[in-house]
Motif scaffolding. Structure first.
Motif, PDB file in Angstrom:
ATOM      1  N   GLY A  18       0.833  -1.181   0.158  1.00 31.12           N
ATOM      2  CA  GLY A  18       0.169  -0.053   0.082  1.00 31.12           C
ATOM      3  C   GLY A  18       0.979   1.198  -0.151  1.00 31.12           C
ATOM      4  O   GLY A  18       0.748   2.214  -0.728  1.00 31.12           O
ATOM      5  N   LEU A  19       1.630   1.397   0.812  1.00 27.87           N
ATOM      6  CA  LEU A  19       2.830   2.394   0.834  1.00 27.87           C
ATOM      7  C   LEU A  19       3.580   2.741  -0.481  1.00 27.87           C
ATOM      8  O   LEU A  19       3.612   3.705  -0.944  1.00 27.87           O
ATOM      9  CB  LEU A  19       4.022   2.031   1.970  1.00 27.87           C
ATOM     10  N   LEU A  20       3.965   1.653  -1.246  1.00 24.75           N
ATOM     11  CA  LEU A  20       4.795   1.554  -2.354  1.00 24.75           C
ATOM     12  C   LEU A  20       3.862   2.135  -3.490  1.00 24.75           C
ATOM     13  O   LEU A  20       4.099   2.893  -4.395  1.00 24.75           O
ATOM     14  CB  LEU A  20       5.344   0.194  -2.733  1.00 24.75           C
ATOM     15  N   THR A  21       2.475   1.638  -3.396  1.00 25.68           N
ATOM     16  CA  THR A  21       1.726   2.094  -4.551  1.00 25.68           C
ATOM     17  C   THR A  21       1.005   3.379  -4.386  1.00 25.68           C
ATOM     18  O   THR A  21       0.378   3.691  -5.305  1.00 25.68           O
ATOM     19  CB  THR A  21       0.635   0.928  -4.688  1.00 25.68           C
ATOM     20  N   GLY A  22       0.855   3.888  -3.165  1.00 23.56           N
ATOM     21  CA  GLY A  22       0.274   5.112  -2.739  1.00 23.56           C
ATOM     22  C   GLY A  22      -1.148   4.826  -2.424  1.00 23.56           C
ATOM     23  O   GLY A  22      -2.090   5.802  -2.549  1.00 23.56           O
ATOM     24  N   LEU A  69      -1.714  -7.089  -6.292  1.00 24.46           N
ATOM     25  CA  LEU A  69      -2.924  -7.134  -5.830  1.00 24.46           C
ATOM     26  C   LEU A  69      -3.714  -5.876  -5.544  1.00 24.46           C
ATOM     27  O   LEU A  69      -4.749  -5.400  -5.653  1.00 24.46           O
ATOM     28  CB  LEU A  69      -2.953  -7.870  -4.466  1.00 24.46           C
ATOM     29  N   VAL A  70      -2.860  -5.169  -4.994  1.00 30.08           N
ATOM     30  CA  VAL A  70      -3.279  -3.706  -4.350  1.00 30.08           C
ATOM     31  C   VAL A  70      -3.807  -3.023  -5.624  1.00 30.08           C
ATOM     32  O   VAL A  70      -4.739  -2.073  -5.702  1.00 30.08           O
ATOM     33  CB  VAL A  70      -2.159  -2.948  -3.471  1.00 30.08           C
ATOM     34  N   LEU A  71      -2.863  -2.826  -6.613  1.00 31.59           N
ATOM     35  CA  LEU A  71      -3.236  -2.185  -7.766  1.00 31.59           C
ATOM     36  C   LEU A  71      -4.700  -2.683  -8.482  1.00 31.59           C
ATOM     37  O   LEU A  71      -5.500  -1.783  -8.970  1.00 31.59           O
ATOM     38  CB  LEU A  71      -2.241  -2.277  -8.928  1.00 31.59           C
ATOM     39  N   ILE A  72      -4.561  -3.770  -8.573  1.00 32.87           N
ATOM     40  CA  ILE A  72      -6.108  -4.382  -9.063  1.00 32.87           C
ATOM     41  C   ILE A  72      -7.168  -4.135  -8.357  1.00 32.87           C
ATOM     42  O   ILE A  72      -8.328  -3.894  -8.672  1.00 32.87           O
ATOM     43  CB  ILE A  72      -5.950  -6.102  -9.198  1.00 32.87           C
TER      44      ILE A  72
END
Length: 91
Positions: A18-22, A69-72
């Motif tokens: 989550g941190l890396l994707t913002g 997964l977080v991006l999807i």
């Protein structure tokens, strides 16, 4: 104790994704843990199991899988929100 360790590492992996994707992982700490576990599985499928292993997780593939997964999930939730707004305005 190993289950607790896996939950902690899974949570950290999900949090890092989550941190890396913002983007926030839905569900708070539980969402982070789930993203870490599913991301680890997804990363293992795509990239195999390599690199350092902590708490039963191959860390690098797990983080990459959790980011995917977080991006999807973020994309799907955004689209669902757009469709909900369209349906609401159509009434």
């Amino acid at each position: 104790m190993s289950i607790l360790w896996m939950l902690i590492i899974g949570g950290i992996i999900g949090w890092l994704a989550g941190l890396l994707t913002g983007r926030d992982v839905p569900g708070g700490i539980t969402g982070n843990i789930i993203a870490g576990f599913i991301g680890s599985w997804l990363g293992g499928l795509i990239l195999g199991s390599w690199g350092p292993v902590i708490g039963g997780f191959a860390i690098i593939p797990a983080i990459i899988g959790a980011i995917i997964l977080v991006l999807i999930v973020s994309f799907v939730l955004r689209k669902m929100g757009q469709n909900k707004n369209r349906n609401h305005h159509a009434k």
